[in-house]
Design a protein around this motif. Structure first.
Motif, PDB file in Angstrom:
ATOM      1  N   ALA A  45     -76.527 -36.948 -19.676  1.00  0.00           N
ATOM      2  CA  ALA A  45     -76.149 -38.481 -19.285  1.00  0.00           C
ATOM      3  C   ALA A  45     -75.259 -38.785 -20.436  1.00  0.00           C
ATOM      4  O   ALA A  45     -75.061 -38.414 -21.512  1.00  0.00           O
ATOM      5  N   SER A  46     -74.235 -39.870 -19.973  1.00  0.00           N
ATOM      6  CA  SER A  46     -73.239 -39.965 -20.988  1.00  0.00           C
ATOM      7  C   SER A  46     -73.437 -40.979 -22.072  1.00  0.00           C
ATOM      8  O   SER A  46     -72.840 -41.093 -23.120  1.00  0.00           O
ATOM      9  N   TRP A  47     -74.498 -41.839 -21.949  1.00  0.00           N
ATOM     10  CA  TRP A  47     -74.798 -42.949 -22.983  1.00  0.00           C
ATOM     11  C   TRP A  47     -76.500 -42.993 -22.990  1.00  0.00           C
ATOM     12  O   TRP A  47     -77.064 -42.617 -21.723  1.00  0.00           O
ATOM     13  N   VAL A  66     -84.204 -33.181 -21.270  1.00  0.00           N
ATOM     14  CA  VAL A  66     -83.421 -34.469 -21.404  1.00  0.00           C
ATOM     15  C   VAL A  66     -82.019 -34.110 -21.999  1.00  0.00           C
ATOM     16  O   VAL A  66     -81.924 -33.679 -23.103  1.00  0.00           O
ATOM     17  N   GLY A  67     -81.083 -34.223 -21.153  1.00  0.00           N
ATOM     18  CA  GLY A  67     -79.540 -33.973 -21.540  1.00  0.00           C
ATOM     19  C   GLY A  67     -78.839 -35.102 -21.937  1.00  0.00           C
ATOM     20  O   GLY A  67     -78.931 -36.086 -21.227  1.00  0.00           O
ATOM     21  N   ALA A  68     -78.028 -35.361 -22.936  1.00  0.00           N
ATOM     22  CA  ALA A  68     -76.996 -36.471 -23.287  1.00  0.00           C
ATOM     23  C   ALA A  68     -75.698 -35.949 -23.970  1.00  0.00           C
ATOM     24  O   ALA A  68     -75.759 -35.102 -24.740  1.00  0.00           O
ATOM     25  N   GLN A  69     -74.862 -36.765 -23.464  1.00  0.00           N
ATOM     26  CA  GLN A  69     -73.442 -36.511 -24.336  1.00  0.00           C
ATOM     27  C   GLN A  69     -73.471 -37.495 -25.461  1.00  0.00           C
ATOM     28  O   GLN A  69     -73.726 -38.600 -25.121  1.00  0.00           O
ATOM     29  N   VAL A  70     -73.312 -37.214 -26.708  1.00  0.00           N
ATOM     30  CA  VAL A  70     -73.160 -38.006 -27.634  1.00  0.00           C
ATOM     31  C   VAL A  70     -71.882 -38.264 -28.267  1.00  0.00           C
ATOM     32  O   VAL A  70     -71.399 -37.484 -29.103  1.00  0.00           O
ATOM     33  N   PHE A  71     -71.125 -39.445 -27.738  1.00  0.00           N
ATOM     34  CA  PHE A  71     -69.924 -39.836 -28.125  1.00  0.00           C
ATOM     35  C   PHE A  71     -69.988 -41.391 -28.538  1.00  0.00           C
ATOM     36  O   PHE A  71     -69.051 -41.808 -28.324  1.00  0.00           O
ATOM     37  N   HIS A  72     -71.123 -41.596 -29.232  1.00  0.00           N
ATOM     38  CA  HIS A  72     -71.365 -43.091 -29.517  1.00  0.00           C
ATOM     39  C   HIS A  72     -70.423 -43.655 -30.771  1.00  0.00           C
ATOM     40  O   HIS A  72     -70.093 -42.681 -31.636  1.00  0.00           O
TER      41      HIS A  72
END
Length: 578
Positions: A425-427, A443-449
């Motif tokens: 997930a992107s956010w 649960v997968g996530a991209q962390v570019f916050h």
């Protein structure tokens, strides 16, 4: 044991004549060609005679239409693609009756050496296979199963398309159209099912399962258990170079710094030396023109074949690095992720058909190569939204259809791949909107916050503020993972080597600043350590990015790479922390 006619039909309709015979050697049915039914009438386009509805029809090239069409058998000089296109006693194209010399007119039927306007078929049953004695020209060329064309140090120019079982030698093949080697897709022909064929499939499957089923089930269960019990993962995102530079020029060095190369193994070894114990690699696909609803594996931005992927996974395993294969569906040749744009309701079914093909292909590749994880995709919230949320105006029936397709897609991935599954997930907003997390393993996530509020004035200790926001971002995702009962895997995290890396990391704002990247990696490592102490759901991360080419120029991948920059030491401390 169940019989799936759709799956069996896809299998059979993709068989070439040679592999069809190999199939019937194992399955107790008559020749599989007997079940092929054409659906093209006289004058309609075709690729071989089995596509034509009339049993007496042939599939012959028609110069005026610049394509092959179903037609009655041709007399001498009437044009042909296969021997069966010709009237009794005649053969088509290269016959090798005199020698193996391509340039000998007597080796061709009708007699004459091919030119730029000639469509050539080389049959595998001929006594001599052609060898080029000089540079040669064709328009289209088919090299049948069992046949070879030896370039012999020369150049074969194809003005349009190439479909070849084997082209060998030290020369070159130049073409303007599309090309494929050992192409299996034969066009629009259909398969005629009957009880005997169904029984043949079931008998072959039952015999295979009886002999090997228990062992395969035990191995798959063990593979899955190892993937889930691995524990903490500290990985890098291994990226090959783009197919072309930003100017559009091809990179002549690309083959030396692609997946499967020595440089790829060296890059993995360098990551291992810094403390990494995992890595990810990518497979892109797009809907190919001419293959309806089928996702191919040759995207515009990066291109890699299955052998290259498998070789890189094996190299990583030999270094003690577990592999995660990430899948991305690309929209045609534009390079954009498919599904980001608004889509009409009737476009979702073809979209998921293409997506499912890519997932099954990627899952089988991951299984055969020995990957630990398969990431089914990243971002594209329109694709993962499957239920109404407030007054969003989405059609509940369409959302229910998408949810059903996700169920099917995940089930097919499970059937092809024994390891663990996730999605990136992107956010946090997208992660919280996904309903299928319980069917996955992570649960997968991209962390570019963003890591601080750009509207607020700087405080005395901005590093403390940034660490607190990074920790909060991880805590929000970990809370979701706890809610669905799954561990949390950060599928991508990274910072660009730019001055304002803290604002929107994915946007890479500001002028180049390698020191800023190093600072952000240090701070993220601190926040990760603090979050891990509080949130046992955290299961690992993959640092974006780690190019195969350590000298990758600034760009989408190179700008995020810490290799050769001050951030490399920070990355080492981040990867080495256990």
């Amino acid at each position: 044991l169940t019989f799936d006619p759709d799956a069996a039909g896809l299998c059979m309709n993709n068989l070439s004549e040679a592999s069809c015979q190999q199939f019937t050697d194992r399955v107790p049915i008559e020749a599989c060609e007997d079940y092929l039914v054409g659906n093209q009438a006289f004058g309609e386009p075709c690729r071989d005679r089995t596509e034509c509805a009339d049993e007496g029809a042939t599939c012959a090239f028609e110069p005026a239409l610049e394509e092959a069409i179903c037609s009655p058998p041709n007399d001498f000089g009437g044009g042909c693609t296969f021997d069966s296109d010709c009237a009794d006693g005649l053969v088509c194209a290269y016959d090798g009756s005199e020698s193996d010399v391509w340039g000998d007119p007597d080796n061709w039927t009708p007699a004459g050496v091919p030119t730029q306007t000639t469509d050539v078929f080389v049959c595998g049953t001929r006594p001599n296979q052609p060898v080029l004695g000089g540079n040669s020209n064709v328009r289209d060329i088919w090299v049948d199963y069992g046949a070879t064309v030896d370039t012999n140090g020369q150049v074969l120019f194809a003005d349009r398309n190439v479909v070849a079982h084997a082209i060998v030698g030290t020369g070159n093949l130049n073409m303007r159209g599309s090309g494929s080697v050992r192409s299996l897709w034969l066009g629009t022909r259909e398969f005629q099912w009957n009880p005997k064929l169904k029984q043949g499939f079931e008998a072959a499957l039952a015999a295979t399962l009886a002999a090997e089923g228990d062992g395969v089930r035990r191995r798959r269960a063990a593979d899955r258990a190892r993937a889930l019990e691995r524990g903490w993962r500290a990985g890098v995102a291994l990226l090959p170079p783009p197919l072309a530079s930003e100017s559009g020029a091809a990179d002549p060095r690309r083959a030396a710094v692609d997946y499967g190369s020595r440089a790829a193994r060296a890059s993995l070894a360098a990551a291992s030396d810094l403390g990494a114990d995992a890595f990810s690699l990518e497979l892109h696909g797009y809907v190919e023109p001419g293959l309806p609803d089928r996702a191919g594996t040759r995207p515009p931005a990066r291109s890699v074949d299955d052998v290259q992927l498998a070789a890189t996974v094996v190299d990583g395993r030999s270094l003690g690095l577990g592999a995660m294969l990430k899948l991305h569906l690309v929209q045609e040749r534009s390079g954009n992720w498919a599904g980001y744009r608004g889509m009409a309701d009737d476009e979702w079914e073809p979209y998921f058909d293409a997506y499912e093909h890519l997932v099954v292909h990627g899952a089988l590749t991951a299984e055969l190569a020995g990957a630990e994880l398969l990431c089914l995709g990243s971002g594209v919230p329109l694709v993962t939204t499957t239920r109404v949320r407030g007054d969003d105006g989405l059609d509940p029936d369409v959302l229910a259809g998408k949810r059903a397709r996700w169920d099917r897609l995940i089930a097919r991935a499970r059937g092809a791949f024994a390891g663990a599954l996730t999605y990136g997930a992107s956010w946090a907003d997208q992660a919280y909107s996904i309903d299928f997390w319980p069917q996955l393993d992570y649960v997968g996530a991209q962390v570019f916050h963003p890591v601080r509020d750009a509207t607020r004035p700087w405080v005395r200790r901005p590093d403390v503020e940034m660490v607190a926001m990074m920790r909060k971002n991880l805590a929000d995702l970990a809370e979701l993972a706890e809610r669905v009962g799954k561990p949390l895997l950060v599928t991508e995290v990274g910072f660009p080597a730019t001055r304002y890396a803290w604002q929107e990391p994915a946007a890479a704002k500001g002028p180049p600043d390698a020191a800023a990247q190093a600072t952000m990696l240090e701070l993220w490592g601190q926040s990760l350590a603090e979050a891990r102490a509080r949130r046992p759901e955290l299961a690992g991360f993959y640092l974006w990015s780690w190019p195969v080419d350590p000298g990758a120029p600034p760009g989408a991948a190179g700008l995020f790479s810490p290799r050769g920059r001050p951030g490399e030491a920070a990355a080492g401390r981040l990867l080495g922390a256990r």
